[in-house]
Design a protein around this motif. Structure first.
Motif, PDB file in Angstrom:
ATOM      1  N   GLU A  28       0.834  -1.210   0.000  1.00 31.08           N
ATOM      2  CA  GLU A  28       0.000   0.000   0.000  1.00 31.08           C
ATOM      3  C   GLU A  28       0.868   1.258   0.000  1.00 31.08           C
ATOM      4  N   ALA A  29       1.882   1.288   0.859  1.00 36.81           N
ATOM      5  CA  ALA A  29       2.754   2.464   0.943  1.00 36.81           C
ATOM      6  C   ALA A  29       3.558   2.661  -0.341  1.00 36.81           C
ATOM      7  N   ILE A  30       4.097   1.580  -0.893  1.00 43.64           N
ATOM      8  CA  ILE A  30       4.880   1.683  -2.130  1.00 43.64           C
ATOM      9  C   ILE A  30       3.991   2.144  -3.282  1.00 43.64           C
ATOM     10  N   PHE A  31       2.782   1.565  -3.395  1.00 44.92           N
ATOM     11  CA  PHE A  31       1.890   1.922  -4.492  1.00 44.92           C
ATOM     12  C   PHE A  31       1.452   3.386  -4.374  1.00 44.92           C
ATOM     13  N   ASN A  32       1.132   3.820  -3.159  1.00 49.76           N
ATOM     14  CA  ASN A  32       0.765   5.226  -2.973  1.00 49.76           C
ATOM     15  C   ASN A  32       1.913   6.152  -3.340  1.00 49.76           C
ATOM     16  N   ALA A  67       7.468  -5.372  -8.600  1.00 54.27           N
ATOM     17  CA  ALA A  67       6.166  -5.738  -9.169  1.00 54.27           C
ATOM     18  C   ALA A  67       5.196  -4.566  -9.280  1.00 54.27           C
ATOM     19  N   LEU A  68       5.186  -3.686  -8.315  1.00 51.06           N
ATOM     20  CA  LEU A  68       4.127  -2.670  -8.276  1.00 51.06           C
ATOM     21  C   LEU A  68       4.186  -1.637  -9.401  1.00 51.06           C
ATOM     22  N   PRO A  69       5.352  -1.230  -9.881  1.00 50.54           N
ATOM     23  CA  PRO A  69       5.336  -0.366 -11.064  1.00 50.54           C
ATOM     24  C   PRO A  69       4.685  -1.040 -12.283  1.00 50.54           C
ATOM     25  N   TRP A  71       2.311  -3.297 -12.071  1.00 53.86           N
ATOM     26  CA  TRP A  71       0.864  -3.266 -11.813  1.00 53.86           C
ATOM     27  C   TRP A  71       0.294  -1.885 -12.124  1.00 53.86           C
ATOM     28  N   LEU A  72       1.007  -0.848 -11.777  1.00 51.12           N
ATOM     29  CA  LEU A  72       0.539   0.497 -12.083  1.00 51.12           C
ATOM     30  C   LEU A  72       0.399   0.673 -13.588  1.00 51.12           C
ATOM     31  N   ASP A  73       1.387   0.242 -14.344  1.00 51.45           N
ATOM     32  CA  ASP A  73       1.297   0.326 -15.801  1.00 51.45           C
ATOM     33  C   ASP A  73       0.107  -0.463 -16.326  1.00 51.45           C
ATOM     34  N   GLU A  74      -0.132  -1.625 -15.773  1.00 52.41           N
ATOM     35  CA  GLU A  74      -1.236  -2.486 -16.196  1.00 52.41           C
ATOM     36  C   GLU A  74      -2.599  -1.840 -15.895  1.00 52.41           C
ATOM     37  N   LEU A  75      -2.695  -1.168 -14.751  1.00 51.66           N
ATOM     38  CA  LEU A  75      -3.998  -0.667 -14.289  1.00 51.66           C
ATOM     39  C   LEU A  75      -4.347   0.729 -14.782  1.00 51.66           C
ATOM     40  N   LYS A  76      -3.337   1.520 -15.199  1.00 48.73           N
ATOM     41  CA  LYS A  76      -3.668   2.890 -15.596  1.00 48.73           C
ATOM     42  C   LYS A  76      -4.165   2.991 -17.018  1.00 48.73           C
TER      43      LYS A  76
END
Length: 152
Positions: free
Chosen positions: A19-23, A143-145, A147-152
């Motif tokens: 959560e903290a990394i994604f935010n 992983a989270l970057p 996921w961000l690319d996938e979701l935006k």
């Protein structure tokens, strides 16, 4: 607005770190208005507890602070709220799919490292057991970057 929910067993290590990394990623990319992010547990055993000191230390080393976070178990409302549910290991996936109110909610459940080519099916091991909090941080930060690319 996309709603992303991170889930692990106790919501004191992996999911609050995620959560903290994604935010932080959302702030860096000026996307905070496009996403809402939360984290929860599949278990109630840590309910109300702060993140594990090892998780807090790893996050602080990277300029993140989750000290105000409190663990809470997932609810039916969380399944309804979330567009994507990103979890850390196969036990989390199985528990969430069993707990999901319906098939649509069960289909929202994703394994975090599946987004990384060559890491499909790999878990992010629970650092509560392994004590490898920095490794957990690094796996999430990889992983989270994606996921961000996938979701935006």
């Amino acid at each position: 607005m996309q709603h992303v929910l991170f889930v692990c067993l106790g919501n004191i290590c992996r999911s609050p770190m995620a959560e903290a990394i994604f935010n932080d990623l959302l702030e860096q990319h000026q996307l905070t208005g496009q996403f809402a992010v939360a984290s929860v547990a599949t278990s109630s055993e840590e309910e109300g507890n702060h993140p594990h000191p090892g998780a807090l230390k790893a996050m602080r080393a990277h300029g993140l602070d989750a000290s105000q976070h409190r663990s809470r178990p997932i609810t039916a409302e969380d399944f309804d709220w979330a567009d994507t549910i990103i979890t850390m290991d196969h036990a989390n996936v199985a528990n969430l799919q069993r707990m999901a109110p319906n098939r649509v909610d069960a289909a929202k459940v994703k394994l975090c490292l599946d987004i990384i080519p060559g890491r499909e099916g790999d878990p992010i091991d629970d650092p509560w057991y392994t004590h490898k909090f920095e490794l957990t941080y690094q796996e999430l930060a990889t992983a989270l970057p994606a996921w961000l690319d996938e979701l935006k």
